[in-house]
Structure formats: C-alpha cells, structure tokens
Design an enzyme around this catalytic site. Structure first.
Site, PDB file in Angstrom:
ATOM      1  N   VAL A  67       0.887  -1.160  -0.122  1.00 26.24           N
ATOM      2  CA  VAL A  67      -0.003   0.051  -0.004  1.00 26.24           C
ATOM      3  C   VAL A  67       0.887   1.292   0.080  1.00 26.24           C
ATOM      4  CG1 VAL A  67      -2.003  -1.197   1.150  1.00 26.24           C
ATOM      5  CG2 VAL A  67      -0.483   0.106   2.400  1.00 26.24           C
ATOM      6  N   ASN A  93      -7.087  -1.026   5.931  1.00 28.62           N
ATOM      7  CA  ASN A  93      -6.668  -1.718   7.373  1.00 28.62           C
ATOM      8  C   ASN A  93      -5.199  -1.752   7.192  1.00 28.62           C
ATOM      9  OD1 ASN A  93      -7.070  -3.738   9.753  1.00 28.62           O
ATOM     10  ND2 ASN A  93      -6.201  -4.744   8.010  1.00 28.62           N
ATOM     11  N   TYR A 159       3.977   6.774  15.750  1.00 26.03           N
ATOM     12  CA  TYR A 159       2.677   5.653  15.652  1.00 26.03           C
ATOM     13  C   TYR A 159       1.329   6.313  15.622  1.00 26.03           C
ATOM     14  CZ  TYR A 159      -0.660   1.722  15.628  1.00 26.03           C
ATOM     15  OH  TYR A 159      -1.640   0.929  15.340  1.00 26.03           O
ATOM     16  N   LYS A 163      -1.653   7.418  13.119  1.00 23.29           N
ATOM     17  CA  LYS A 163      -2.936   7.121  13.415  1.00 23.29           C
ATOM     18  C   LYS A 163      -4.026   8.240  13.294  1.00 23.29           C
ATOM     19  CE  LYS A 163      -2.783   2.680  12.812  1.00 23.29           C
ATOM     20  NZ  LYS A 163      -3.680   2.234  11.773  1.00 23.29           N
TER      21      LYS A 163
HETATM   22  N1  LIG Z   1      -3.808  -4.924  17.233  1.00 24.43           N
HETATM   23  C1  LIG Z   1      -4.200  -3.629  17.691  1.00 24.43           C
HETATM   24  O1  LIG Z   1      -4.475  -3.914  18.943  1.00 24.43           O
HETATM   25  C2  LIG Z   1      -4.560  -2.560  16.873  1.00 24.43           C
HETATM   26  C3  LIG Z   1      -5.100  -1.571  17.573  1.00 24.43           C
HETATM   27  C4  LIG Z   1      -5.523  -0.318  16.797  1.00 24.43           C
HETATM   28  C5  LIG Z   1      -5.079  -0.181  15.291  1.00 24.43           C
HETATM   29  N2  LIG Z   1      -4.624  -1.327  14.888  1.00 24.43           N
HETATM   30  C6  LIG Z   1      -4.390  -1.091  13.378  1.00 24.43           C
HETATM   31  O2  LIG Z   1      -5.035  -2.375  12.941  1.00 24.43           O
HETATM   32  C7  LIG Z   1      -4.651  -2.660  11.441  1.00 24.43           C
HETATM   33  C8  LIG Z   1      -4.672  -3.970  11.523  1.00 24.43           C
HETATM   34  O3  LIG Z   1      -3.591  -4.547  12.742  1.00 24.43           O
HETATM   35  P1  LIG Z   1      -3.464  -5.835  13.053  1.00 24.43           P
HETATM   36  O4  LIG Z   1      -3.271  -5.960  14.507  1.00 24.43           O
HETATM   37  O5  LIG Z   1      -4.557  -6.718  12.493  1.00 24.43           O
HETATM   38  O6  LIG Z   1      -2.024  -6.420  12.435  1.00 24.43           O
HETATM   39  P2  LIG Z   1      -1.475  -7.666  11.768  1.00 24.43           P
HETATM   40  O7  LIG Z   1      -0.034  -7.649  11.726  1.00 24.43           O
HETATM   41  O8  LIG Z   1      -2.131  -8.906  12.175  1.00 24.43           O
HETATM   42  O9  LIG Z   1      -1.921  -7.473  10.240  1.00 24.43           O
HETATM   43  C9  LIG Z   1      -1.764  -6.300   9.444  1.00 24.43           C
HETATM   44  C10 LIG Z   1      -1.588  -6.811   7.973  1.00 24.43           C
HETATM   45  O10 LIG Z   1      -1.201  -5.690   7.134  1.00 24.43           O
HETATM   46  C11 LIG Z   1      -0.206  -5.983   6.238  1.00 24.43           C
HETATM   47  N3  LIG Z   1       0.651  -5.111   5.720  1.00 24.43           N
HETATM   48  C12 LIG Z   1       1.469  -4.508   6.371  1.00 24.43           C
HETATM   49  N4  LIG Z   1       2.337  -3.511   5.733  1.00 24.43           N
HETATM   50  C13 LIG Z   1       1.692  -3.662   4.393  1.00 24.43           C
HETATM   51  C14 LIG Z   1       1.825  -2.911   3.285  1.00 24.43           C
HETATM   52  N5  LIG Z   1       2.872  -1.972   3.020  1.00 24.43           N
HETATM   53  N6  LIG Z   1       0.996  -3.137   1.945  1.00 24.43           N
HETATM   54  C15 LIG Z   1       0.013  -4.206   2.335  1.00 24.43           C
HETATM   55  N7  LIG Z   1      -0.190  -4.813   3.295  1.00 24.43           N
HETATM   56  C16 LIG Z   1       0.664  -4.462   4.338  1.00 24.43           C
HETATM   57  C17 LIG Z   1       0.517  -7.505   6.891  1.00 24.43           C
HETATM   58  O11 LIG Z   1       1.324  -8.125   5.797  1.00 24.43           O
HETATM   59  C18 LIG Z   1      -0.517  -7.973   7.584  1.00 24.43           C
HETATM   60  O12 LIG Z   1      -1.226  -9.043   6.814  1.00 24.43           O
HETATM   61  C19 LIG Z   1      -3.487  -1.712  11.331  1.00 24.43           C
HETATM   62  O13 LIG Z   1      -3.610  -0.691  10.715  1.00 24.43           O
HETATM   63  C20 LIG Z   1      -3.014  -1.282  12.848  1.00 24.43           C
HETATM   64  O14 LIG Z   1      -2.238  -0.312  13.184  1.00 24.43           O
HETATM   65  C21 LIG Z   1      -4.330  -2.382  15.603  1.00 24.43           C
END
Ligand SMILES: NC(=O)c1ccc[n+]([C@@H]2O[C@H](COP(=O)([O-])OP(=O)(O)OC[C@H]3O[C@@H](n4cnc5c(N)ncnc54)[C@H](O)[C@@H]3O)[C@@H](O)[C@H]2O)c1
Length: 255
Positions: A67, A93, A159, A163
């Site tokens: 992305v 996401n 970070y 966000k």
């Molecule tokens: N887990 C949490 O507590 C939490 C809380 C708030 C926000 N988030 C946000 O939610 C989203 C999903 O997080 P998650 O916890 O499911 O993480 P995760 O690491 O399980 O999944 C993230 C996915 O994004 C993909 N990804 C990373 N960089 C990429 C890129 N440059 N292009 C395409 N794909 C890419 C990864 O390969 C992975 O499949 C993220 O944006 C994260 O910042 C997570």
C-alpha cells in the site's frame, strides 16, 4: 458471531487482509455474501487466506499489493472492479507497528516508514476506491485508525501521528462524498488480540495484563469484534453515519 449482515451481490476490498483484523473482516464480508478482494504485502499468507475463503465457496481475489506504492494500490482496486464489476465496501486496514521510543530519540526513517504504510497507504487506497465509487454513485469506506488516533501514549509519538493523521482525510473526504452517495468513516480499535499485538507482547513492548486492565471491559478485543463493526459501518444500518472516528475499544478512550 451471528452474521446478521447481507452483502449478497456486493463487492468488498480489504487491505492487510492476510492477518488479524483484515483477515477476519474479509472472512465476515465473505460470510455475509460479498465477493471479496484481499490485498496484502505478505504473499504466502495472502494466498492461504484466499484459499481458505475459496474452499468455502466464496468469490475471492488475492491481490499482492504494497500500500506504500500508489501504482500497486491503483492496480489492485482496478483489478477488483475489472473482476467483480463494482466496488461497494472497502476496509483500508493495512498497517504496521513500530518499537516504542522516547520522543527525543525517534528515528526519521521509522517516522517516514510508519506514515508511508499507515497514512499514505490509506490515502492512496481511499483515492483509488473513490474513483470507482464516484462513478457508481454509491459505496462505503472504513479507514483504520486506532485508539492511538484519539489519545496519546508515552513512547508512541510516530505511530500515533500516523493514526491521528488517518482521521483528518477521513473527515474531509466524508464531507466531500456524503452528498454523492458514499459514506466514509474511520474505526479506532483498542488493543486487539492479533499477531501485531501478540508480537508486541512477545517482544516485551506491551504487557498483556496491563493492556487488559487499561480497557475498562477487562480484556483485549478480538479481530472478529472489529470485523463486525466494519461490516456495520458498511451496511445500510449505518446509513446516517458519516465522517466519524468510531472507538471500538472496550471503553479505553472513555476513561
Ligand atoms: N492490534 C491492535 O491492537 C490494533 C489497535 C489499533 C489499530 N490497529 C491497526 O489495525 C490494523 C490491522 O492491525 P492487526 O493488528 O490486524 O495487524 P496484523 O499485523 O495482524 O495485520 C496487518 C496486515 O497488514 C499487512 N501489511 C503490512 N504492511 C503492508 C503494506 N505495506 N501493504 C500491504 N499490506 C501490508 C500485513 O502483511 C498484515 O497482513 C493496522 O492498521 C493497525 O495499525 C491495531
């Protein structure tokens, strides 16, 4: 969880769809009848996720995509529409976490990297989704922010900048497109039990018990709970919801 949504005949595009919240959202859209395009950087995990959904009889497209590269994002969205004929829902996401750092010691390259994925990636995804949705005159987009888009936490300035950044373009584009039949919102997950958070706990960057105690509900969230909120935001049930940054965080930001 009871799949109460009906996306039959609709097309959903999900970035970061190979893991965590993206994967559970892709699963939920498919279970609700949508054809689903999964975009992700991690090819083996992407193909495994797509195979899982295809084996269950769902219409699915696997799109290797970084992305941070606008051309790849444009190609992935275009291929979704070329394959399935339309685009109704998108969950932007894909995101990364970075190690915590003292604000006086943060590294500029890491700042740029986290913004390239977490903010520019969402900007590019929304831009190219809107090109199809505006021609269609309909659609719903959900951008992934975080509790880190709403509050500060020591050690997390870069970070949280990425966000917080997601919420600005979400609101502006939401105002621009609400009169044109397209709803845009952001979701702000709390601490969710995904591979990202499991890695943080394993690395000693996050204490599980502390994270659970910080959420008034007393536990971490599940990826499925985020998926359900994304589907609601994309469903007719949220037809009057425009430009919000919705906390789904067990009460974290209400403290
Ligand atoms: N887990 C949490 O507590 C939490 C809380 C708030 C926000 N988030 C946000 O939610 C989203 C999903 O997080 P998650 O916890 O499911 O993480 P995760 O690491 O399980 O999944 C993230 C996915 O994004 C993909 N990804 C990373 N960089 C990429 C890129 N440059 N292009 C395409 N794909 C890419 C990864 O390969 C992975 O499949 C993220 O944006 C994260 O910042 C997570």
């Amino acid at each position: 969880m009871n799949p109460v949504y009906d996306f039959t005949g609709q097309v959903a595009f999900v970035t970061g769809a190979s893991s965590g919240m993206g994967l559970d959202t892709a699963r939920a859209f498919a279970a609700a009848g949508a054809a689903v395009a999964l975009a992700d950087l991690d090819r083996p995990a992407l193909h495994q996720a797509a195979r899982e959904l295809a084996d269950q009889g769902h219409q699915v497209l696997a799109l290797p995509c970084d992305v941070t590269d606008e051309q790849q994002v444009a190609a992935a969205v275009d291929r979704t529409v070329a394959t399935f004929g339309r685009l109704d829902a998108a969950y932007n996401n894909a995101g990364i976490q970075i190690p915590p750092a003292d604000a006086a010691d943060e590294d500029a390259e890491i700042f740029d990297r986290v913004h390239a994925v977490n903010l520019r990636g969402i900007w590019a995804s929304m831009k190219h989704e809107l090109r199809h949705m505006r021609a269609q005159g309909s659609g719903a987009i959900v951008n992934c922010s975080s509790l880190g888009g709403l509050v500060g936490i020591p050690g997390r300035a870069s970070y949280h900048s990425s966000k917080h950044g997601v919420i600005g373009p979400t609101g502006s584009a939401a105002l621009e497109y609400a009169p044109r039949g397209i709803r845009i919102n952001a979701i702000c997950p709390g601490t969710i039990d995904t591979p990202m958070v499991q890695d943080m706990i394993a690395n000693g960057e996050l204490d599980r018990a502390e994270a659970e105690a910080n959420q008034p509900i007393g536990r971490l969230g599940t990826a499925e709970e985020i998926a359900q909120a994304v589907l609601w935001l994309c469903s007719p049930g949220a037809s009057f919801v425009v430009g919000v940054a919705l906390p789904v965080d067990g009460g974290y930001v209400a403290r």
